[in-house]
Design an enzyme around this catalytic site. Structure first.
Site, PDB file in Angstrom:
ATOM      1  N   SER A 224       0.817  -1.222   0.000  1.00  0.00           N
ATOM      2  CA  SER A 224       0.000   0.000   0.000  1.00  0.00           C
ATOM      3  C   SER A 224       0.850   1.272   0.000  1.00  0.00           C
ATOM      4  CB  SER A 224      -0.900   0.011   1.237  1.00  0.00           C
ATOM      5  OG  SER A 224      -1.593   1.237   1.296  1.00  0.00           O
TER       6      SER A 224
ATOM      7  N   LYS B 182     -13.244  -5.056   2.209  1.00  0.00           N
ATOM      8  CA  LYS B 182     -14.173  -3.953   1.922  1.00  0.00           C
ATOM      9  C   LYS B 182     -15.639  -4.314   2.168  1.00  0.00           C
ATOM     10  CE  LYS B 182     -11.306  -1.219  -1.129  1.00  0.00           C
ATOM     11  NZ  LYS B 182     -11.125  -0.540  -2.392  1.00  0.00           N
TER      12      LYS B 182
ATOM     13  N   ASN C 120     -14.562   1.642   2.051  1.00  0.00           N
ATOM     14  CA  ASN C 120     -13.098   1.752   1.938  1.00  0.00           C
ATOM     15  C   ASN C 120     -12.505   2.698   2.982  1.00  0.00           C
ATOM     16  OD1 ASN C 120     -13.317   4.402   0.844  1.00  0.00           O
ATOM     17  ND2 ASN C 120     -11.503   4.036  -0.408  1.00  0.00           N
TER      18      ASN C 120
ATOM     19  N   ALA D 298     -14.468  -2.502  -6.762  1.00  0.00           N
ATOM     20  CA  ALA D 298     -13.930  -1.289  -7.407  1.00  0.00           C
ATOM     21  C   ALA D 298     -14.772  -0.922  -8.630  1.00  0.00           C
ATOM     22  CB  ALA D 298     -12.476  -1.525  -7.807  1.00  0.00           C
TER      23      ALA D 298
ATOM     24  N   ASN E 142     -17.121  -8.451 -17.989  1.00  0.00           N
ATOM     25  CA  ASN E 142     -16.378  -9.209 -16.979  1.00  0.00           C
ATOM     26  C   ASN E 142     -16.102 -10.630 -17.461  1.00  0.00           C
ATOM     27  OD1 ASN E 142     -15.223  -9.248 -14.324  1.00  0.00           O
ATOM     28  ND2 ASN E 142     -16.909 -10.566 -13.661  1.00  0.00           N
TER      29      ASN E 142
ATOM     30  N   THR F  27     -10.453  -4.549 -13.216  1.00  0.00           N
ATOM     31  CA  THR F  27     -10.153  -5.926 -12.810  1.00  0.00           C
ATOM     32  C   THR F  27      -8.808  -5.909 -12.079  1.00  0.00           C
ATOM     33  OG1 THR F  27      -8.768  -6.715 -14.637  1.00  0.00           O
ATOM     34  CG2 THR F  27     -11.152  -6.743 -14.990  1.00  0.00           C
TER      35      THR F  27
ATOM     36  N   TYR G 192      -2.032   0.296  -9.759  1.00  0.00           N
ATOM     37  CA  TYR G 192      -0.886   1.215  -9.828  1.00  0.00           C
ATOM     38  C   TYR G 192       0.461   0.513  -9.652  1.00  0.00           C
ATOM     39  CZ  TYR G 192      -1.939   1.407  -4.808  1.00  0.00           C
ATOM     40  OH  TYR G 192      -2.223   1.085  -3.503  1.00  0.00           O
TER      41      TYR G 192
END
Ligand code: NAP
Length: 267
Positions: A14, A65, A86, A128, A148, A183, A212
């Site tokens: 994170s 979550k 979140n 998400a 999906n 995804t 990311y």
């Protein structure tokens, strides 16, 4: 000292500790943001310890979550609609949950494109993707498609938000203005995973990524080569982080400092 942290498993990847600790330092707030890497079997015990640890707020990530909801005293209407939390704040003895991922999606998109009246494809049907759906619905996108791998998951999410759904192969018939990659395919994988063939991407599209690590995923590399606008995943992290910081502290987030901290970690 007030304690905040990221609740996840695993948590070590994170960027949130770097982002929030930089903000606390800048505003001279006596607080520290930590990693709380909690195994599923220890979640109940961790929640019981929150007050003892002087925790004032949590960011919540995978796989908690949805699982966190049953421990909270209250969640707001947005988290209810998205079906995931979140961000948690401990306030007057109560645990309050909300979801700022949708703000992360909305504000990242608005930096590069309008949303109103656009055709949007969301790749993925997890939590998400639900936040992305909430964001584009709220901003009045015209046509929204959830594509999906597992069609039943796409159907369930699309029906909840009253939009269309399909498999990744249906992309070629849609011609969207905006693609949101939600995804987890290609996460922590420098070679990447191709979900949409490059030939179907067009220069007039805007491609937003949520992953990311790596910063340039397969779809972003492909989109860049063909001249489409791209939005890297840390923009979403930052925008939801600014909102969480303000929710916890009541102070304006020092956005440039937080951006600098995240960019330094990613460099
Ligand atoms: P999730 O609930 O576990 O959903 C994962 C989604 O990815 C599902 O739709 C799943 O499809 C799909 N998927 C997984 N592996 C795949 C593969 N190999 N090929 C095709 N599809 C695959 O996860 P989430 O919470 O929605 O998170 C999704 C991604 O967004 C994660 O990478 C997460 O790190 C990222 N994220 C980023 C931010 C940010 O601030 N930048 C915020 C939130 C999430 P099936 O339904 O077929 O299983």
């Amino acid at each position: 000292m007030d304690i905040y942290g990221i609740l996840a498993h695993p948590a070590k990847q994170s960027l949130s500790p770097a982002m929030h600790n930089a903000a606390f330092k800048e505003l001279k707030i006596n607080a520290e943001y930590k990693y709380f890497d909690v195994k599923p079997e220890s979640l109940t015990a961790f929640i019981k310890k929150l007050y003892k640890l002087n925790i004032k707020g949590l960011s919540v990530s995978k796989p908690y979550k949805e699982a966190i909801i049953k421990y909270l005293d209250r969640i707001d209407g947005i988290a209810k609609k998205i079906g995931a939390v979140n961000t948690v704040k401990l306030f007057k003895g109560k645990l309050i949950g909300t979801n700022f991922d949708w703000i992360g999606v909305q504000n990242s998109l608005l930096e590069k494109t309008g949303i109103h009246g656009r055709t949007v494809v969301i790749l993925g049907a997890g939590g998400a993707a639900a936040a992305a759906l909430y964001a584009v619905k709220k901003n009045k996108a015209k046509n929204i498609f959830v594509l999906n791998r597992t069609i039943s998951h796409a159907k369930e999410l699309a029906e909840k938000f009253n939009c269309k759904y399909g498999k990744f192969k249906d992309f070629k018939d849609i011609h969207p203005d905006i693609i949101i990659q939600a995804t987890s395919a290609g996460m922590n994988n420098s070679r990447g995973v191709q979900i949409i063939p490059k030939a179907f991407l067009k220069p007039n599209m805007v491609v937003m990524e949520m992953i990311y690590t790596p910063r340039m995923t397969r779809i972003l590399k492909d989109a860049k080569v063909i001249g489409a606008k791209i939005i890297t995943g840390e923009r979403m992290l930052l925008h939801q982080g600014f909102a969480a910081f303000e929710f916890w502290t009541g102070k304006k987030a020092p956005v440039e400092i937080m951006e600098k901290a995240v960019n330094k970690r990613l460099a």
